[in-house]
Write an enzyme that holds these catalytic residues in place. Structure first.
Site, PDB file in Angstrom:
ATOM      1  CG  ASP A 111      29.875 106.516  53.795  1.00 49.16           C
ATOM      2  OD1 ASP A 111      28.646 106.369  53.939  1.00 49.16           O
ATOM      3  OD2 ASP A 111      30.379 107.502  53.233  1.00 49.16           O
TER       4      ASP A 111
ATOM      5  NE  ARG B 290      27.084 108.597  54.288  1.00 52.83           N
ATOM      6  CZ  ARG B 290      27.153 109.422  53.224  1.00 52.83           C
ATOM      7  NH1 ARG B 290      26.258 110.371  53.067  1.00 52.83           N
ATOM      8  NH2 ARG B 290      28.113 109.290  52.332  1.00 52.83           N
TER       9      ARG B 290
ATOM     10  CG  HIS C 238      16.387 110.486  43.049  1.00 55.43           C
ATOM     11  ND1 HIS C 238      17.420 109.591  42.845  1.00 55.43           N
ATOM     12  CD2 HIS C 238      16.915 111.516  43.742  1.00 55.43           C
ATOM     13  CE1 HIS C 238      18.528 110.079  43.392  1.00 55.43           C
ATOM     14  NE2 HIS C 238      18.252 111.245  43.945  1.00 55.43           N
TER      15      HIS C 238
ATOM     16  CG  HIS D 239      22.862 108.360  45.354  1.00 55.96           C
ATOM     17  ND1 HIS D 239      22.386 109.619  45.065  1.00 55.96           N
ATOM     18  CD2 HIS D 239      23.059 107.744  44.159  1.00 55.96           C
ATOM     19  CE1 HIS D 239      22.307 109.755  43.741  1.00 55.96           C
ATOM     20  NE2 HIS D 239      22.708 108.650  43.168  1.00 55.96           N
TER      21      HIS D 239
END
Ligand SMILES: [Zn+2]
Length: 135
Positions: A110, A119, A103, A106
């Site tokens: 925007d 982003r 991971h 995210h």
């Protein structure tokens, strides 16, 4: 999805710091404004902290004021894996390293004023940084 780098949970625990393990392997999020790469301004290459795969170039890093290192584009589309994430009552797109499945953070639509409008909101703990050798 099968990854080039596959390790057992015990192996990851042994290799990573507890803080890195919580983010990379348990999809945790570091506290904003704490990451050591947040204010990194030098030219260079950002890599996966778990496997060393190349992820982002410094030229795509921008100041998003969100408290995490932000990029508008990955180094190559196939360098990252994007996964729909509806945890925590939000609909988001998770970003993982395509090489080892760890991971990273995210991606949000925007990234205003950037060439892509995206982003990539990344955890410092998920990244390594190699400054460009100065000439
Ligand atoms: Zn990786």
């Amino acid at each position: 999805m099968t990854y080039s780098v596959e390790k057992s949970d015990a192996e990851w625990r042994a290799e990573l710091t507890p803080e890195q393990y919580a983010v990379l392997r348990q999809a945790g999020t570091e506290r904003p404004w704490t990451g050591e790469l947040l204010d990194e301004q030098r030219a260079g290459l950002y890599t996966c902290a778990a496997c060393g795969s190349e992820l982002f170039q410094s030229g795509t890093k921008f100041d998003s004021h969100c408290g995490w290192p932000s990029f508008y584009e990955s180094i190559r589309p196939e360098a990252v894996e994007l996964i729909d994430d509806s945890s925590h009552g939000m609909v988001r797109t998770e970003v993982r390293c395509a090489n080892c499945g760890s991971h990273l953070g995210h991606v949000f639509p925007d990234g205003f004023g950037t060439p892509t409008g995206d982003r990539y909101c990344m955890n410092s703990l998920s990244l390594g940084f190699t400054p460009e050798a100065s000439a």
